[in-house]
Design a protein around this motif. Structure first.
Motif, PDB file in Angstrom:
ATOM      1  N   UNK A 124       0.639  -1.060   0.180  1.00  0.00           N
ATOM      2  CA  UNK A 124       0.321   0.433  -0.392  1.00  0.00           C
ATOM      3  C   UNK A 124       0.802   1.178  -0.256  1.00  0.00           C
ATOM      4  N   UNK A 125       0.676   2.323  -0.458  1.00  0.00           N
ATOM      5  CA  UNK A 125       0.666   3.711  -0.730  1.00  0.00           C
ATOM      6  C   UNK A 125       2.111   4.120   0.477  1.00  0.00           C
ATOM      7  N   UNK A 165       1.320   8.032  -7.107  1.00  0.00           N
ATOM      8  CA  UNK A 165       1.582   7.779  -5.510  1.00  0.00           C
ATOM      9  C   UNK A 165       2.942   7.101  -5.492  1.00  0.00           C
ATOM     10  N   UNK A 166       3.160   7.448  -4.098  1.00  0.00           N
ATOM     11  CA  UNK A 166       4.617   6.715  -4.002  1.00  0.00           C
ATOM     12  C   UNK A 166       4.136   5.302  -2.590  1.00  0.00           C
ATOM     13  N   UNK A 167       5.133   4.285  -3.668  1.00  0.00           N
ATOM     14  CA  UNK A 167       4.160   2.785  -3.182  1.00  0.00           C
ATOM     15  C   UNK A 167       6.552   1.634  -2.815  1.00  0.00           C
ATOM     16  N   UNK A 168       5.952   0.822  -1.738  1.00  0.00           N
ATOM     17  CA  UNK A 168       7.564  -0.085  -2.132  1.00  0.00           C
ATOM     18  C   UNK A 168       7.186  -1.836  -3.300  1.00  0.00           C
ATOM     19  N   UNK A 218       1.960  17.025   2.291  1.00  0.00           N
ATOM     20  CA  UNK A 218       3.085  18.340   2.997  1.00  0.00           C
ATOM     21  C   UNK A 218       4.480  18.024   4.015  1.00  0.00           C
ATOM     22  N   UNK A 219       4.329  16.758   4.409  1.00  0.00           N
ATOM     23  CA  UNK A 219       5.038  16.422   5.113  1.00  0.00           C
ATOM     24  C   UNK A 219       6.075  15.532   4.321  1.00  0.00           C
ATOM     25  N   UNK A 220       5.633  15.424   3.299  1.00  0.00           N
ATOM     26  CA  UNK A 220       6.853  15.162   2.212  1.00  0.00           C
ATOM     27  C   UNK A 220       7.903  16.433   1.865  1.00  0.00           C
ATOM     28  N   UNK A 226       2.266   2.034   5.790  1.00  0.00           N
ATOM     29  CA  UNK A 226       1.015   2.810   4.689  1.00  0.00           C
ATOM     30  C   UNK A 226       0.484   3.680   5.570  1.00  0.00           C
ATOM     31  N   UNK A 227       0.205   5.146   4.031  1.00  0.00           N
ATOM     32  CA  UNK A 227      -0.893   6.443   4.745  1.00  0.00           C
ATOM     33  C   UNK A 227       0.403   6.759   5.562  1.00  0.00           C
TER      34      UNK A 227
END
Length: 287
Positions: free
Chosen positions: A115-116, A228-231, A258-260, A252-253
């Motif tokens: 999950x993202x 969306x960034x995902x592993x 903003x945090x990124x 996930x989530x």
């Protein structure tokens, strides 16, 4: 270059991954932050050594590295996976894109997409804030009359990928002054600041956008799909470490847009050590 690729991807000399997990990343700061986050979290949860192989050039190299078992896991973006790796047509629904990527990666590559992380890092078309204010523009559809006087800059992948330059200029009917100037993404903002380029294909979560008074022109014709960034994890690693999936699901989530941006700025703008930045973030999230 050829020798280097053969060294990385040769199946005849794959190292044994027993006893450790290898985390990779592409070659820009956000990727390193996400990879370091996964590495630290895996070390904490699984109590196994983690080897870091960061800055593996672009999407193609990172993808080939995980396929060749040279790395076990790396962060990817759903829009990139769909268009650049799977060669599928772009889609603008985030859930549809994620589900398609997850299904096709397992079917075609035996890779698991978990999950993202929680944020969407779409391409961002960036100009200097002073130019945006002077010209009175805020949307990409307003750029057409100015583009013939602008130099355009981007990373090398953006020129070739299905959701990249050719479709972008067709959608917005843009014609620039000369060919695109291809550069490492880490140099894009310097080129904008120094007026070597006037419009750049950056990333929406770049910390330097606000710090350097840049303006993102709105993608009002909805050209770019969700990213969306995902592993992305090699299935063999999940077999070796059954607890790995649960550890990644805990991430996930956990990161907002903003945090990124703040994490990226801490590394790119304040030049802080990525290891310490990630440690602080994990502590703030109770991870």
């Amino acid at each position: 270059m050829t020798l280097w690729l053969c060294t990385i991807f040769s199946t005849a000399c794959r190292p044994s991954h027993s006893g450790r997990i290898v985390v990779g990343s592409k070659n820009f700061s956000e990727q390193v932050v996400l990879a370091e986050l996964m590495a630290q979290h895996i070390e904490a949860r699984l109590q196994v050594p983690v080897e870091r192989r960061f800055y593996l050039a672009g999407s193609y190299i990172a993808h080939q590295a995980v396929l060749a078992d040279r790395i076990d896991i790396y962060p990817e973006y759903t829009g990139t996976a769909l268009a650049a790796i799977l060669k599928e047509s772009p889609n603008w629904d985030a859930n549809t894109v994620f589900n398609e990527v997850r299904e096709q990666y397992e079917k075609r590559f035996h890779l698991t997409v978990t999950p993202p992380f929680g944020f969407n890092n779409s391409f961002a078309m960036v100009i200097r804030g002073s130019d945006a204010r002077q010209l009175g523009i805020s949307k990409l559809s307003q750029a057409k009359p100015f583009a013939p006087h602008w130099a355009f800059g981007c990373g090398y992948e953006f020129l070739e990928r299905p959701d990249g330059y050719p479709g972008f200029v067709r959608r917005y009917q843009l014609s620039f002054a000369g060919k695109p100037r291809v550069m490492d993404l880490g140099l894009l903002y310097r080129a904008l600041k120094d007026r070597q380029i006037d419009l750049g294909a950056a990333n929406g979560t770049d910390g330097l956008i606000a710090a350097l008074d840049m303006t993102v022109l709105e993608d009002d014709l909805r050209y770019f799909p969700p990213y969306e960034a995902v592993p992305v994890v090699n299935d063999d690693a999940l077999r070796r470490y059954p607890q790995l999936a649960a550890a990644l699901n805990e991430l996930a989530n956990t990161i907002t847009d903003d945090e990124m941006r703040r994490l990226n700025y801490a590394v790119d703008g304040e030049h802080r050590d990525v290891v310490e930045v990630v440690k602080e973030f994990r502590h703030s999230k109770g991870l």
